[in-house]
Design an enzyme around this catalytic site. Sequence first.
Site, PDB file in Angstrom:
ATOM      1  N   LYS A 101       0.837  -1.214   0.000  1.00  0.00           N
ATOM      2  CA  LYS A 101       0.000   0.000   0.000  1.00  0.00           C
ATOM      3  C   LYS A 101       0.870   1.263   0.000  1.00  0.00           C
ATOM      4  O   LYS A 101       0.667   2.167  -0.807  1.00  0.00           O
ATOM      5  CB  LYS A 101      -0.895   0.049   1.268  1.00  0.00           C
ATOM      6  N   ARG A 157      -9.433   1.353   8.782  1.00  0.00           N
ATOM      7  CA  ARG A 157      -9.078  -0.049   9.011  1.00  0.00           C
ATOM      8  C   ARG A 157     -10.195  -0.773   9.759  1.00  0.00           C
ATOM      9  O   ARG A 157     -10.056  -1.959  10.048  1.00  0.00           O
ATOM     10  CB  ARG A 157      -7.801  -0.131   9.833  1.00  0.00           C
ATOM     11  N   ARG A 208      -0.759  -9.306  12.959  1.00  0.00           N
ATOM     12  CA  ARG A 208      -1.314  -8.237  12.106  1.00  0.00           C
ATOM     13  C   ARG A 208      -2.196  -8.822  11.005  1.00  0.00           C
ATOM     14  O   ARG A 208      -3.208  -8.240  10.624  1.00  0.00           O
ATOM     15  CB  ARG A 208      -0.162  -7.413  11.497  1.00  0.00           C
ATOM     16  N   ARG A 234      11.246  -2.387  11.016  1.00  0.00           N
ATOM     17  CA  ARG A 234      10.179  -1.876  11.872  1.00  0.00           C
ATOM     18  C   ARG A 234       9.952  -2.834  13.026  1.00  0.00           C
ATOM     19  O   ARG A 234      10.035  -4.042  12.860  1.00  0.00           O
ATOM     20  CB  ARG A 234       8.882  -1.740  11.060  1.00  0.00           C
ATOM     21  N   ARG A 240      11.997  -6.693   5.046  1.00  0.00           N
ATOM     22  CA  ARG A 240      11.854  -5.255   4.758  1.00  0.00           C
ATOM     23  C   ARG A 240      12.676  -4.401   5.723  1.00  0.00           C
ATOM     24  O   ARG A 240      12.757  -4.693   6.907  1.00  0.00           O
ATOM     25  CB  ARG A 240      10.376  -4.895   4.894  1.00  0.00           C
TER      26      ARG A 240
HETATM   27  P1  AMP Z   1       0.996   0.454   8.709  1.00  0.00           P
HETATM   28  O1  AMP Z   1       2.203   1.327   8.645  1.00  0.00           O
HETATM   29  O2  AMP Z   1      -0.134   0.924   7.857  1.00  0.00           O
HETATM   30  O3  AMP Z   1       1.343  -1.002   8.502  1.00  0.00           O
HETATM   31  O4  AMP Z   1       0.452   0.559  10.221  1.00  0.00           O
HETATM   32  C1  AMP Z   1       1.260   0.146  11.312  1.00  0.00           C
HETATM   33  C2  AMP Z   1       0.422   0.006  12.555  1.00  0.00           C
HETATM   34  O5  AMP Z   1      -0.152   1.285  12.896  1.00  0.00           O
HETATM   35  C3  AMP Z   1      -0.789  -0.933  12.463  1.00  0.00           C
HETATM   36  O6  AMP Z   1      -0.425  -2.290  12.663  1.00  0.00           O
HETATM   37  C4  AMP Z   1      -1.661  -0.393  13.583  1.00  0.00           C
HETATM   38  O7  AMP Z   1      -1.190  -0.791  14.854  1.00  0.00           O
HETATM   39  C5  AMP Z   1      -1.434   1.119  13.471  1.00  0.00           C
HETATM   40  N1  AMP Z   1      -2.434   1.737  12.567  1.00  0.00           N
HETATM   41  C6  AMP Z   1      -2.193   2.324  11.367  1.00  0.00           C
HETATM   42  N2  AMP Z   1      -3.327   2.772  10.811  1.00  0.00           N
HETATM   43  C7  AMP Z   1      -4.321   2.460  11.690  1.00  0.00           C
HETATM   44  C8  AMP Z   1      -5.731   2.625  11.674  1.00  0.00           C
HETATM   45  N3  AMP Z   1      -6.358   3.218  10.644  1.00  0.00           N
HETATM   46  N4  AMP Z   1      -6.428   2.165  12.747  1.00  0.00           N
HETATM   47  C9  AMP Z   1      -5.814   1.584  13.795  1.00  0.00           C
HETATM   48  N5  AMP Z   1      -4.496   1.377  13.861  1.00  0.00           N
HETATM   49  C10 AMP Z   1      -3.738   1.802  12.818  1.00  0.00           C
END
Ligand code: AMP
Length: 210
Positions: free
Chosen positions: A11, A85, A168, A157, A124
């Site tokens: 994404k 989400r 996740r 990360r 990654r």
């Molecule tokens: P990402 O970088 O999109 O993979 O997001 C990393 C982490 O941030 C996720 O696993 C969640 O813990 C948190 N996170 C990101 N976006 C959201 C969202 N819209 N709602 C809740 N938690 C989020």
Amino acid sequence: LLIMGPPGAGKGTQAKILAEKYNLIHLSTGDILRREIKKKTAIGLEAQSYMNRGNLVPDNVLLSIMDSTLISLKDSGIILDGFPRTIIQAEKLSETLNEMSLVIDTVVDLVVDADEVINRLAGRSTCQDCGGMFHVQSCPPKVEGVCDNCGGNLAQRQDDNSETILKRLDVYQESTAPLKQFYKGQGNLKTVTARGSVEEIFSRVLEMVK
Ligand code: AMP
């Protein structure tokens, strides 16, 4: 434009390319939260414990951040990456956009197998400064540990370890995958196979959004 898919679907990578090419604003809630963590703000400290365990940060935290951000950007073209989400977030997003007389043009759903996701995320590394992403096999940096784009430090990360990746993926299936039905019902969901090179996937995304 909204870009969704499981963790590791690409994404962020696809959103960044689209944003650059079409002069759009790329809003990644994951990046926003990681910046809050880096700055050690109250939101960051609250979010960190959820993120490190692979759980979603509570809806009210996300909604308070995103509401004000979207209102401040109301005259720009936006790519939302990682938000919404949950169904609650999606409903609130529709309300906020309605109030601003805006609509989501297209929802791109990146589809990829769990095995591929695990391989992508486990290999990654991410730039601590610009968020640029690299992969030990498919996209290694020119100099190990150094970002090709800005020279920042690369690190894995905290939530890209195998246990948290599996968590996740479960959370995605349970809380986020139902959004496909939500947006299908609104008639703007486009499914894209997220296998192959970044460029191949991007050309499929373009077909859907052009
Ligand atoms: P990402 O970088 O999109 O993979 O997001 C990393 C982490 O941030 C996720 O696993 C969640 O813990 C948190 N996170 C990101 N976006 C959201 C969202 N819209 N709602 C809740 N938690 C989020």
